[in-house]
Design an enzyme around this catalytic site. Sequence first.
Site, PDB file in Angstrom:
ATOM      1  N   ASN A  73      -1.900  -2.856   6.820  1.00  0.00           N
ATOM      2  CA  ASN A  73      -2.187  -3.230   5.440  1.00  0.00           C
ATOM      3  C   ASN A  73      -3.669  -2.974   5.184  1.00  0.00           C
ATOM      4  O   ASN A  73      -4.523  -3.767   5.578  1.00  0.00           O
ATOM      5  CB  ASN A  73      -1.831  -4.703   5.216  1.00  0.00           C
ATOM      6  CG  ASN A  73      -1.978  -5.116   3.776  1.00  0.00           C
ATOM      7  OD1 ASN A  73      -2.702  -4.485   3.001  1.00  0.00           O
ATOM      8  ND2 ASN A  73      -1.303  -6.185   3.403  1.00  0.00           N
ATOM      9  N   ASP A  95       1.551   2.637  -4.768  1.00  0.00           N
ATOM     10  CA  ASP A  95       2.516   1.824  -5.508  1.00  0.00           C
ATOM     11  C   ASP A  95       1.862   1.360  -6.809  1.00  0.00           C
ATOM     12  O   ASP A  95       0.798   0.745  -6.778  1.00  0.00           O
ATOM     13  CB  ASP A  95       2.930   0.624  -4.656  1.00  0.00           C
ATOM     14  CG  ASP A  95       4.090  -0.154  -5.238  1.00  0.00           C
ATOM     15  OD1 ASP A  95       4.225  -0.194  -6.484  1.00  0.00           O
ATOM     16  OD2 ASP A  95       4.858  -0.735  -4.460  1.00  0.00           O
ATOM     17  N   GLU A  98      -0.804   3.145   6.430  1.00  0.00           N
ATOM     18  CA  GLU A  98       0.332   2.998   5.528  1.00  0.00           C
ATOM     19  C   GLU A  98       1.011   1.673   5.826  1.00  0.00           C
ATOM     20  O   GLU A  98       1.194   1.318   6.987  1.00  0.00           O
ATOM     21  CB  GLU A  98       1.305   4.165   5.735  1.00  0.00           C
ATOM     22  CG  GLU A  98       2.615   4.051   5.014  1.00  0.00           C
ATOM     23  CD  GLU A  98       2.486   3.927   3.504  1.00  0.00           C
ATOM     24  OE1 GLU A  98       3.072   2.975   2.952  1.00  0.00           O
ATOM     25  OE2 GLU A  98       1.812   4.765   2.880  1.00  0.00           O
ATOM     26  N   ILE A  99       1.391   0.958   4.773  1.00  0.00           N
ATOM     27  CA  ILE A  99       2.005  -0.361   4.949  1.00  0.00           C
ATOM     28  C   ILE A  99       3.519  -0.272   5.149  1.00  0.00           C
ATOM     29  O   ILE A  99       4.124  -1.126   5.775  1.00  0.00           O
ATOM     30  CB  ILE A  99       1.647  -1.297   3.767  1.00  0.00           C
ATOM     31  CG1 ILE A  99       1.938  -2.741   4.132  1.00  0.00           C
ATOM     32  CG2 ILE A  99       2.343  -0.858   2.482  1.00  0.00           C
ATOM     33  CD1 ILE A  99       1.345  -3.759   3.180  1.00  0.00           C
TER      34      ILE A  99
END
Length: 165
Positions: free
Chosen positions: A40, A63, A5-6
């Site tokens: 990332n 997103d 997860e970024i």
Amino acid sequence: HQGMEIRTQVTKFVQDRIRALRNQNADSGLYQNIACVRANTMKFLPNFFKKGQLSKIFLCFPDPHFKARKHKARIVSLTLNSEYAFAMKPGGVIYTITDVEDLHKWMVKHLEEHPSFLRVGKGEEAEDECVKTMMVETEEGKKVERNKGEKFVACFRRLEDPPWP
């Protein structure tokens, strides 16, 4: 099981949940094989996994990057699909879910266009326990449910690499 997860807050939330599950199940030893790292995926996925290591990849409520100039930041693209294909073993499945129909269509289009993936049939998809879990057990899935929103799912099987000529 490895989550990537970024977003810092989301990573911390997931790590806290993992710690809590481990503490609640200390006697049974459950939840020792899961982790979440802040990373990332678009840049570092090949640094975490070797060729054919993964049997499942979950892209849950990514997103949507609505603006056209931001589409290059979407988690599904020709380039990234090749990295997913590298990390996945043949027969593995990429699971996608979103509440944004435009993003769903984008992900379907880009995965269908990639030669390493074939869309799973609707019947098989409907019977898959992972799909059921994504729909109702994820935090985002629950939020969409509370808001009476729609969820769009698509699954793609990793094909065998073609033989060399």
